[in-house]
Structures are given as structure tokens and as C-alpha cells.
Enzyme design. Sequence first.
Site, short mmCIF file in Angstrom:
data_model
loop_
_atom_site.label_atom_id
_atom_site.label_comp_id
_atom_site.label_asym_id
_atom_site.label_seq_id
_atom_site.Cartn_x
_atom_site.Cartn_y
_atom_site.Cartn_z
N LYS A 98 0.81 -1.23 0.00
CA LYS A 98 0.00 0.00 0.00
C LYS A 98 0.84 1.28 0.00
O LYS A 98 0.39 2.31 -0.49
CB LYS A 98 -0.93 0.02 1.22
N ASP A 148 -10.03 2.79 2.59
CA ASP A 148 -10.17 2.07 3.87
C ASP A 148 -10.85 2.94 4.93
O ASP A 148 -11.81 2.52 5.57
CB ASP A 148 -8.80 1.64 4.40
#
Length: 283
Positions: free
Chosen positions: A69, A105
Site C-alpha cells: 500500500k 479504507d
Amino acid sequence: MDSHTVLYGVIGDPIRHSRSPVMLNRAFRAAGINGAYAAFHVTPERLGEAIRGIRALGFRGLNVTIPHKIEVMAYVDEIDEGARAIGAVNTIVNDDGKLVGYNTDGIGYVRSLKEEAEPELRGKKIVVVGTGGAARGIVWALAREKPASIALANRTAERAQALAESFSAEAQVSAIAWDALSEACAEADVVINTTSVGMSPDVEAVPVDPSWLRPGAVASDLIYNPLTTAFLRGAAERGCRIHGGLGMFVYQGAYAFEYWTGRPAPTDAMREAVLASFEPQHI
Ligand code: NAP
């Protein structure tokens, strides 16, 4: 699938546990979109090649999971403001060859919290337990809801301090000592566990004692395996409203779907697909 099928996927290392393919393929089917989504095992040294492959093959979208990420940010052409503030990308949109990185997220978590447990976060006192990778996006997204305060506690105190400092300009975000948690939980409207404590297989462990929470407060847990952790069970017995981690998973995928297709995500079908993928003993 035919020669018009638009391709999507998720890359990670490891990746075979991922429920994203089951969830997103169901979403395409439910929305009547000719898309297909697969999981790709990409090791860190091949990340650059993988992203070049996405460009060459014309994938419309990609999800990115652990451990890529942060590193993937070096390979995209543009990074959305939120993803830049969080310092991690979990969703890439391929706009005619230009790769744009987003982070869904934190906003996925907050959408789930508001839809499933607490519609109004403005003015609320929030305690976040744990300040690892997932907490960063969540604190950024929570700060945008204008709560009265966000108190961060972490076993390793310096990490809570560092996270509080990065968002203190945007909201009342402060680090508190681990042993100040019982007092902070007693006053909180929402207590969020972002640690891995209570995750399968150690399912009886709790990050904080649920009896510290005020009855009527919201207890929220990022963990979705098990769907209801020991922390949430204890909080429910105390009279708290409880919120598990499945919604965060569904809504981070829902935002990705919406960025890729411009259509509202069929979240009920997505949730049902993920639930069906669990072994019966986990439900
Ligand atoms: P991470 O970066 O490894 O952070 C782990 C956090 O847990 C750190 O704050 C760590 O504290 C704390 N911790 C670990 N063991 C502990 C213990 N025994 N006592 C107290 N604190 C402890 O992990 P992450 O990526 O943030 O993920 C955290 C959790 O969120 C995991 O359970 C993951 O499954 C869940 N998650 C759910 C979703 C979803 O879609 N629902 C998405 C992402 C993550 P230290 O800093 O002191 O080590």
C-alpha cells in the site's frame, strides 16, 4: 466473459485468503456490468512489473493490499488528497492510461459506522485503540466528521503520538497513555478497536475491558474474523451498541467499485457474498 470484459484485480503478498474477488465479482453481476476481478500474488520485488502489466493490459482498476500500500505510491501517476494525507493507496483507477491512487479504507470504515451504528459523529468523543496501518486512514476520515475529540492509545506510545501529530491540525486529535484508557472509555461516545487483539485464532482476547464503556456508547471493532469479537460481545452485554469490521471491508470495496464504474455499489449483495464465503463456524 467475452472480448468486452473489463478487468480488475487485487495484488498482495500473501493474497489467497482475500475475499475481494468473491465480493467484487458478485457486485459486477448484481449491477449487470461485464467485469471480472481476480487475485494476483505479487511479491515486493515484482511490484513495478505488476503495475506496468496493469497499464499494458488496460485493467480499469486494482486494489492493493499488504505489503504494497505504501510502495505502490511510487508507481502511480496521481495520488488523491486523502491517500496522500494517509500515506497509503489501496485502490487504483486507470483513466485511459493515467493511474490515479486512492485510499478507501478510512472512508469505507466511516460510511459503515454511520450506516450501521452512529449516523452523527459531529460533536462525539471518540477513542481509537491501536495506531497501526489501518488506524491512519480511519483517524483521517473520522477527523473530517468534526467530532469533539479523538483520543489515540497504543501499546507502543510513540506511534500514537506520531499519528496524533500528523492529524492535529484537522481536528482535536491527541495521544493518551495506555493506562489512561479506562477513564477515556468511560467518557467516550464511540470506542474503536483497531488492534489485532481478538482476531482468530486468539478469539477470547480483548483489547480493552468492555466494562469500561458507558452503556449506550458504540463499541466498534475492525476485526471481521470472527464477525463478533469478544470485545463486542462484552460491550453488548454492558448495553452498548456494537459495530463489527465486516462493514468496513464491504464499504472500502464499495467505494472502489463506485470510483471504477461511476455506479452505486450493490452493497447488500456484496455483504451477502462475503458472509457466504465464511466457514459456518465463523458466523
Ligand atoms: P498493524 O499495522 O500491524 O497494527 C496492529 C496494531 O495492533 C498496532 O497498533 C499494535 O500495537 C496493536 N497490537 C497488536 N498486538 C497487540 C497487543 N497484544 N496488545 C495491544 N496492542 C496490540 O495492523 P493493521 O493493518 O492496522 O490491522 C489492525 C487490525 O485491523 C487487524 O485485526 C486487521 O485484520 C483489521 N483490519 C480490518 C479491516 C477491515 O476491512 N475490516 C481492514 C484493515 C485492517 P503496537 O504498535 O504496539 O505494535
